[in-house]
Design an enzyme around this catalytic site. Structure first.
Site, PDB file in Angstrom:
ATOM      1  N   GLU A   3     -52.423 -10.220  71.861  1.00 28.33           N
ATOM      2  CA  GLU A   3     -52.028 -11.409  72.598  1.00 28.33           C
ATOM      3  C   GLU A   3     -50.513 -11.532  72.586  1.00 28.33           C
ATOM      4  O   GLU A   3     -49.801 -10.720  71.993  1.00 28.33           O
ATOM      5  CB  GLU A   3     -52.713 -12.638  71.996  1.00 28.33           C
ATOM      6  CG  GLU A   3     -54.236 -12.531  72.092  1.00 28.33           C
ATOM      7  CD  GLU A   3     -54.912 -13.846  72.351  1.00 28.33           C
ATOM      8  OE1 GLU A   3     -54.281 -14.756  72.907  1.00 28.33           O
ATOM      9  OE2 GLU A   3     -56.093 -13.970  71.994  1.00 28.33           O
ATOM     10  N   LYS A  61     -47.765 -10.442  78.715  1.00 30.74           N
ATOM     11  CA  LYS A  61     -48.057  -9.282  77.876  1.00 30.74           C
ATOM     12  C   LYS A  61     -47.442  -7.991  78.437  1.00 30.74           C
ATOM     13  O   LYS A  61     -47.715  -6.906  77.929  1.00 30.74           O
ATOM     14  CB  LYS A  61     -49.566  -9.115  77.728  1.00 30.74           C
ATOM     15  CG  LYS A  61     -50.245 -10.320  77.087  1.00 30.74           C
ATOM     16  CD  LYS A  61     -51.748 -10.136  77.026  1.00 30.74           C
ATOM     17  CE  LYS A  61     -52.440 -11.384  76.534  1.00 30.74           C
ATOM     18  NZ  LYS A  61     -53.915 -11.229  76.490  1.00 30.74           N
ATOM     19  N   HIS A 103     -53.864  10.135  67.863  1.00 27.75           N
ATOM     20  CA  HIS A 103     -54.001   9.744  69.268  1.00 27.75           C
ATOM     21  C   HIS A 103     -52.641   9.586  69.949  1.00 27.75           C
ATOM     22  O   HIS A 103     -52.487   8.750  70.844  1.00 27.75           O
ATOM     23  CB  HIS A 103     -54.806   8.449  69.360  1.00 27.75           C
ATOM     24  CG  HIS A 103     -56.187   8.565  68.773  1.00 27.75           C
ATOM     25  ND1 HIS A 103     -57.194   9.273  69.383  1.00 27.75           N
ATOM     26  CD2 HIS A 103     -56.702   8.089  67.602  1.00 27.75           C
ATOM     27  CE1 HIS A 103     -58.285   9.213  68.634  1.00 27.75           C
ATOM     28  NE2 HIS A 103     -58.016   8.500  67.560  1.00 27.75           N
ATOM     29  N   ARG A 131     -57.924   4.266  72.704  1.00 30.92           N
ATOM     30  CA  ARG A 131     -58.903   3.975  73.751  1.00 30.92           C
ATOM     31  C   ARG A 131     -58.394   4.302  75.157  1.00 30.92           C
ATOM     32  O   ARG A 131     -59.152   4.257  76.129  1.00 30.92           O
ATOM     33  CB  ARG A 131     -59.314   2.504  73.672  1.00 30.92           C
ATOM     34  CG  ARG A 131     -59.990   2.168  72.343  1.00 30.92           C
ATOM     35  CD  ARG A 131     -60.227   0.684  72.192  1.00 30.92           C
ATOM     36  NE  ARG A 131     -60.776   0.373  70.879  1.00 30.92           N
ATOM     37  CZ  ARG A 131     -60.821  -0.846  70.362  1.00 30.92           C
ATOM     38  NH1 ARG A 131     -60.319  -1.871  71.040  1.00 30.92           N
ATOM     39  NH2 ARG A 131     -61.336  -1.069  69.173  1.00 30.92           N
ATOM     40  N   ARG A 188     -55.928 -26.809  90.853  1.00 30.36           N
ATOM     41  CA  ARG A 188     -56.918 -25.743  90.692  1.00 30.36           C
ATOM     42  C   ARG A 188     -58.363 -26.257  90.705  1.00 30.36           C
ATOM     43  O   ARG A 188     -59.269 -25.523  91.047  1.00 30.36           O
ATOM     44  CB  ARG A 188     -56.666 -24.973  89.384  1.00 30.36           C
ATOM     45  CG  ARG A 188     -55.424 -24.118  89.396  1.00 30.36           C
ATOM     46  CD  ARG A 188     -55.504 -23.058  90.485  1.00 30.36           C
ATOM     47  NE  ARG A 188     -54.246 -22.397  90.701  1.00 30.36           N
ATOM     48  CZ  ARG A 188     -53.870 -21.266  90.107  1.00 30.36           C
ATOM     49  NH1 ARG A 188     -54.686 -20.690  89.250  1.00 30.36           N
ATOM     50  NH2 ARG A 188     -52.707 -20.745  90.367  1.00 30.36           N
ATOM     51  N   ARG A 303     -67.359 -14.206  77.041  1.00 32.74           N
ATOM     52  CA  ARG A 303     -66.727 -14.203  75.724  1.00 32.74           C
ATOM     53  C   ARG A 303     -67.233 -15.418  74.966  1.00 32.74           C
ATOM     54  O   ARG A 303     -68.306 -15.935  75.267  1.00 32.74           O
ATOM     55  CB  ARG A 303     -65.198 -14.238  75.871  1.00 32.74           C
ATOM     56  CG  ARG A 303     -64.614 -12.923  76.367  1.00 32.74           C
ATOM     57  CD  ARG A 303     -63.110 -12.972  76.520  1.00 32.74           C
ATOM     58  NE  ARG A 303     -62.712 -13.663  77.740  1.00 32.74           N
ATOM     59  CZ  ARG A 303     -61.452 -13.748  78.159  1.00 32.74           C
ATOM     60  NH1 ARG A 303     -60.478 -13.194  77.443  1.00 32.74           N
ATOM     61  NH2 ARG A 303     -61.150 -14.366  79.274  1.00 32.74           N
TER      62      ARG A 303
END
Length: 320
Positions: A3, A61, A103, A131, A188, A303
């Site tokens: 995050e 991010k 990796h 990943r 919204r 979630r």
């Protein structure tokens, strides 16, 4: 997924280690990690080798490093090296004598540099990703419409990569406008948590920090945005900013052992969470008031959402 505070930890670490240094070599060990760079590996290598890192910036991010070309060192940076961490991406500063990570996907060799004490800095910036959801690529830079810095950085360049231009500013950005956020949020007509997770409205607020900010502001995640008073919205944004700043002090919140910051140190803020992941545990605020209230978990957008049924009352006309 890391995050915002975790990505900001990485940005600050990168800025310390790479700002002002020249990229002298690029080794691509897995082309899947540069798939977002359509021209391919040789184009990425050719543009980066010899270029100097002007700064490290972040919006939400998204991380980017504006690059100055060797032929025009005083000109505005024409492009940036962007990094998206995805689910497991790591940016690690290492010395060449250390073995490659299992990796390791891309290795950037940097010009020699020393820290403030005169000690040599590590010469390699390594992108490691188990990943392979993240990656690095080059992006052109555009002037910001408002003339404000494109993202949080030391130099405050009014430039933003085209790939990040649609991302709204985050609560830690000095150029964040509460008035603009409140006006657009009220229009919204959705649930407040959905609005918080909308990166085009306010960036960087992921599932963990949304739950923590809503708990701190005493608001239920299904509260309709068009019923939110200005004072409620301001309290919510301030709560989000506060929880992120506290997470920054602790180095992030990640529950994923794959996530580490640029120096390889994991964050520990997860130990201080009040709502997220605490299903069946006492609400800290109610417990302090002598009320035996337990945090509940609800399914939300594939979630989970965590809240207190007493101090975050569910609205009758809630929007999930």
């Amino acid at each position: 997924m890391p995050e915002l505070p975790e990505v900001e930890v990485v940005r600050r670490g990168l800025a310390r280690w790479v700002r002002g240094r020249t990229i002298t070599g690029v080794e691509i060990l897995d082309a899947r990690s540069i798939r977002r760079h359509a021209p391919g590996p040789e184009d990425l290598r050719g543009n980066l080798e010899g270029a100097r890192v002007l700064d490290v910036a972040r919006r939400g991010k998204f991380l980017w490093m504006p690059m100055v070309e060797p032929s025009a060192p005083d000109a505005a940076p024409p492009f940036a090296l962007m990094a998206h961490l995805g689910m497991s991406g790591q940016l690690l500063m290492e010395t060449p004598d250390l073995p490659d990570e299992k990796h390791l996907k891309v290795r950037f060799t940097l010009s020699p540099a020393a820290d403030s004490d005169g000690a040599p800095m590590p010469d390699e910036l390594r992108f490691v990703d188990q990943r392979i959801f993240g990656g690095v690529f080059l992006a052109g830079l555009l002037p910001t419409p408002d003339g404000q810095p494109g993202g949080l950085s030391e130099t405050g360049l009014p430039l933003v990569p085209a790939e990040a231009a649609h991302i709204a500013r985050d609560p830690l950005d000095p150029a964040f406008s509460f008035d603009d956020f409140y006006r657009r949020m009220r229009a919204r007509r959705t649930g407040i948590k959905r609005a918080l997770l909308d990166q085009g409205l306010i960036s960087g607020v992921g599932n963990i920090y949304a739950d923590e900010a809503l708990w701190a502001a005493r608001l239920h995640f299904a509260r309709p945005t068009d019923t939110l008073r200005r004072a409620d919205a301001l309290r919510l944004v301030e709560a989000a900013r506060d929880v992120m700043l506290r997470a920054l002090e602790a180095g992030g919140t990640s529950f994923d052992s794959l996530y580490v910051n640029v120096n390889g140190a994991s964050g520990y803020f997860a130990r201080s969470l009040n709502a997220y992941g605490r299903e069946g545990q006492p609400c800290p605020r109610c417990e302090a008031a002598g009320l035996p209230t337990l945090i509940r978990r609800d399914s939300f957008m594939n979630r989970s959402s965590y809240s207190c049924p007493v101090c975050q009352k569910r609205p009758r006309n809630g929007r999930w």
